[in-house]
Design a protein around this motif. Structure first.
Motif, short mmCIF file in Angstrom:
data_model
loop_
_atom_site.label_atom_id
_atom_site.label_comp_id
_atom_site.label_asym_id
_atom_site.label_seq_id
_atom_site.Cartn_x
_atom_site.Cartn_y
_atom_site.Cartn_z
N SER A 271 0.89 -0.99 0.01
CA SER A 271 -0.03 -0.01 0.06
C SER A 271 0.78 1.27 0.02
O SER A 271 0.40 2.18 -0.53
N SER A 272 2.11 1.41 0.52
CA SER A 272 2.90 2.40 0.63
C SER A 272 3.45 2.68 -0.71
O SER A 272 3.54 3.85 -1.39
N GLY A 273 3.84 1.39 -1.35
CA GLY A 273 4.43 1.43 -2.75
C GLY A 273 3.39 1.99 -3.83
O GLY A 273 3.60 2.94 -4.49
N PHE B 47 0.78 4.17 -2.80
CA PHE B 47 0.72 5.48 -2.38
C PHE B 47 1.57 6.33 -3.11
O PHE B 47 1.49 7.35 -3.78
N PHE B 48 2.91 5.99 -3.04
CA PHE B 48 4.09 6.65 -3.84
C PHE B 48 4.05 6.62 -5.17
O PHE B 48 4.41 7.67 -5.90
N ALA B 49 3.59 5.64 -5.76
CA ALA B 49 3.50 5.60 -7.32
C ALA B 49 2.34 6.72 -7.74
O ALA B 49 2.65 7.24 -8.69
N LEU C 218 1.13 9.07 -6.05
CA LEU C 218 1.77 10.38 -5.75
C LEU C 218 2.69 10.89 -7.02
O LEU C 218 2.68 11.96 -7.49
N ALA C 219 3.46 10.07 -7.34
CA ALA C 219 4.47 10.27 -8.30
C ALA C 219 3.93 10.73 -9.65
O ALA C 219 4.28 11.56 -10.38
N SER D 155 16.88 18.49 -3.46
CA SER D 155 17.25 17.40 -3.27
C SER D 155 18.61 17.32 -2.10
O SER D 155 18.85 16.59 -1.29
#
Length: 150
Positions: free
Chosen positions: A2-4, A6-8, A10-11, A46
């Motif tokens: 689920s974190s992956g 979410f990040f995908a 969002l990206a 960064s």
């Protein structure tokens, strides 16, 4: 997982938003100035965030390979091509083509195990998925207004 996810997601949203911002900057500054600005600001952000989160540890690299140094050069191509694609095709159509191209390339790299990736067998389901996405892009653009080339 689920974190992956979410990040995908969002990206994807951030890439779409960045393309719009980049195209607006490009209208006033030109393609190369936009690329330099975007990548320069990304480098600065960064560096600041990396130092805040990782401290001096961000400068410790474990046996980098020569091709790892090419990544930043690829970013120049990404930003420049996206700015031109959005300018010539519009944001939605350009991003849909970029995402389709990303999927096809990722599928190829996974299937062949290139660039140190674990080889993932190519299946008919993957081919069908790619064809559905290509079909969706064609349907999306099929009856839309034509964008004139400048």
């Amino acid at each position: 997982m689920s974190s992956g996810l979410f990040f995908a997601l969002l990206a994807g949203a951030l890439v779409g938003l960045q393309n719009i911002f980049n195209s607006k900057v490009s209208e006033r500054a030109g393609s190369w100035a936009t690329t330099a600005w975007v990548l320069g600001m990304g480098c600065l952000a960064s560096l600041v965030i990396g130092l805040a989160v990782e401290g001096q540890g961000m400068f410790v690299w474990q046996h980098p390979k020569p091709w790892h140094w090419v990544s930043g050069l690829l970013g120049v191509g990404v930003v420049t091509c996206l700015v031109q694609g959005v300018r010539l095709l519009g944001a939605t159509f350009a991003v849909s083509i970029v995402l389709t191209s990303q999927l096809l390339c990722a599928l190829m790299w996974d299937s062949f195990g290139w660039l140190g990736l674990e080889q993932v067998p190519f299946t008919g389901k993957q081919l069908l998925g790619v064809l559905v996405i290509i079909g969706g892009v064609l349907v999306f653009k099929g009856r839309g207004k034509q964008v004139e080339e400048v």
